[in-house]
Design an enzyme around this catalytic site. Structure first.
Site, short mmCIF file in Angstrom:
data_model
loop_
_atom_site.label_atom_id
_atom_site.label_comp_id
_atom_site.label_asym_id
_atom_site.label_seq_id
_atom_site.Cartn_x
_atom_site.Cartn_y
_atom_site.Cartn_z
N CYS A 110 41.12 4.06 39.52
CA CYS A 110 40.71 4.01 37.89
C CYS A 110 39.88 4.88 37.92
O CYS A 110 39.22 5.50 36.94
CB CYS A 110 40.37 2.85 38.52
SG CYS A 110 38.69 2.68 39.50
N ASN A 111 39.52 5.83 38.85
CA ASN A 111 38.12 7.16 38.36
C ASN A 111 39.23 8.51 38.24
O ASN A 111 38.12 9.74 37.79
CB ASN A 111 37.12 7.02 39.30
CG ASN A 111 36.50 5.93 38.57
OD1 ASN A 111 35.96 5.22 37.62
ND2 ASN A 111 35.28 4.76 39.46
N ASP A 148 33.49 3.70 50.36
CA ASP A 148 34.44 3.65 51.23
C ASP A 148 35.55 2.84 50.64
O ASP A 148 36.93 4.29 51.77
CB ASP A 148 34.08 2.60 52.21
CG ASP A 148 33.03 3.09 53.29
OD1 ASP A 148 32.45 4.01 53.40
OD2 ASP A 148 33.01 1.87 53.62
N GLN A 149 36.31 3.04 49.69
CA GLN A 149 37.32 2.55 49.11
C GLN A 149 38.20 3.96 47.97
O GLN A 149 39.38 4.30 49.00
CB GLN A 149 37.48 1.65 47.59
CG GLN A 149 38.60 1.88 47.06
CD GLN A 149 38.45 1.24 45.27
OE1 GLN A 149 37.00 0.82 44.69
NE2 GLN A 149 39.93 0.65 45.12
N GLU A 167 43.17 -4.21 46.07
CA GLU A 167 41.65 -4.15 46.38
C GLU A 167 40.61 -3.72 46.34
O GLU A 167 39.54 -4.65 47.02
CB GLU A 167 42.11 -2.17 46.77
CG GLU A 167 41.31 -2.17 48.38
CD GLU A 167 41.38 -0.62 48.69
OE1 GLU A 167 40.25 -0.22 49.42
OE2 GLU A 167 42.43 0.21 48.23
#
Length: 448
Positions: free
Chosen positions: A49-50, A106-107, A183
């Site tokens: 998404c980033n 952490d993702q 997630e």
């Protein structure tokens, strides 16, 4: 030597809508489109998404990446183009959480693992990118084990919850609807479970998954088609699905607030966005998206400044080791090709000797074995010292010496070698994907 190059579109330069428009195909399409290029020998795509990041191994990396940027329709002012050393440092920083909007989260490490594994299964990776990505994953783990960089708000999900707390002055007694059980949705739900809220509602396309998360966290599962029934009672809605269309349109939100006077906070952390932007025009509705999380990111950055310094030191140490590993690989490749070349000569000459002897008398297995051992021993003894010298030259970074050896013995015919490997892999790539790849595609879906 063909090296790694990369192009990076991230939250640092691009707005949400610019990242959304960076690529409209699926991961299979993007990987195949990259890999079929004549001068792309290896490639990996990271899409979250980033960020949208493309890593290639190519002898003409600049022209290849510029052509892909043009094909994607992305403006060059939002793209960072990196050479080999910059790409390696960026990748290690990314895995360590230093490039994330929420520093230390952490993702991103899990996303790198999944998307690298996806490219590897697709057959688009090779020794060069595999070395880099496996090192990055190892470094990401080391940084989290040896520093406190991932303490506090460590994900987009928890940052969204912190933002909601900032806006409301706390979430005590609030009803929160989480849309999406991927997630990010799970991270949001877990962060919410630690707060003193009235109720958590989890909506998802796959109802069973919503039930599992709701059961684990003491929330309530909601079918995605039923969210209209739960919106009127919600104080906060956090949405992060993989849908290719709006989940909450202006019409849906407008209908939900007809019979209420209190504020409704909508936080959209999806890419592409889940919530139609025009809802901001509605009374008592506040809409926040990924761009708003920069406030949380800046606050977290201040908190983690010292830990980031420790992480930087680890990265510099590991970069040195990685470069040494690449140098050794180049020497090992030259040595392997030198041995192969000499061994081919050995086998031909040994056979000639066997044939000549056979013309005089019968040659038995013992004689053949003696000739084989003799010629092998001669080759190994002759090449033993040059092997040591080549490895030492590689470790000292003496590229000129390695290049001279390569030219003298006609070794490391890189383009031919890469093309043979690539063709063998490309022939094995089949339409569709494995079960594991399908799960990754759903998690990091790039919408049409």
């Amino acid at each position: 030597m063909t090296e790694i190059s990369s192009m990076v579109i991230s939250h640092k330069k691009a707005k949400v809508e610019e990242m959304e428009s960076a690529w409209h195909g699926d991961l299979d399409g993007l990987l195949r489109n990259l890999y079929k290029h004549e001068y792309v020998y290896e490639c990996v795509v990271l899409k979250t998404c980033n960020r949208v990041e493309i890593y290639v191994v190519s002898p003409k990396s600049s022209s290849v990446l510029f052509s892909f940027a043009k094909e994607m329709g992305a403006s060059t002012h939002i793209i960072d183009f990196y050479g080999h050393d910059e790409s390696l440092e960026h990748l290690l920083r990314l895995a360590g959480g230093l490039e994330s909007m929420i520093v230390g989260e952490d993702q991103i490490l899990g996303q790198i693992k999944d998307l690298y594994a996806y490219s590897k299964k697709a057959g688009t990776t090779g020794k060069i990118l595999e070395t880099a990505f496996e090192k990055a994953i190892q470094v990401g783990k080391r940084i989290r084990n040896e520093t406190r960089i991932n303490k506090g708000s460590v994900s987009i999900g928890s940052a969204a919850v912190d933002l909601a707390e900032d806006i409301f002055g706390g979430l005590t007694g609030k009803n929160v609807l989480v849309i999406g059980a991927g997630e990010i949705g799970v991270l949001v739900a877990k962060a919410l479970a630690e707060k003193d809220i009235e109720a958590i509602y989890i909506a998802n396309r796959t109802y069973k998954k919503a039930e599992e998360i709701a059961y684990e966290l003491g929330g309530h599962a909601v079918r995605l088609d039923d969210i209209r029934d739960y919106l009127p009672g919600a104080d906060v809605v956090i949405s992060g699905t993989g849908a290719p269309h709006y989940i909450l349109t202006r019409e849906i939100v407008e209908e939900a607030i007809k019979c209420r006077e209190r504020k409704l906070l909508l936080i959209d952390i999806a890419n592409p966005r889940d919530i139609e932007e025009s809802v901001v025009e509605l009374e008592n509705v506040e809409l926040c998206n990924i761009d708003n999380l920069r406030v949380i990111s800046e606050r977290t950055l201040r908190m983690r400044k010292e830990e980031a310094k420790k992480a930087e030191a680890i990265i510099q140490e590991e970069i040195r080791l990685l470069n040494l590993q690449y140098k050794r690989q180049k020497a090992d490749r030259l040595i392997s090709e030198l041995y192969k070349q000499v061994y081919d000569v050995r086998l031909r000459e040994r056979q000639k000797a066997v044939n000549r002897l056979s013309s005089y008398h019968t040659i038995g297995d013992i004689e053949t074995e003696v000739l084989d051992d003799l010629t092998r021993s001669i080759v190994n003894k002759i090449l033993g010292e040059p092997t040591k010298v080549l490895r030492q030259a590689a470790e000292l970074g003496n590229e000129e010496f390695l290049d001279v050896v390569s030219r003298v013995f006609c070794l490391d015919k890189e383009k031919v070698r890469f093309e043979k490997i690539k063709q063998a892999k490309f022939d094995q790539i089949k339409p569709g994907c494995t079960k594991e790849q399908a799960e990754v595609k759903e998690e990091y879906a790039v919408k049409d």
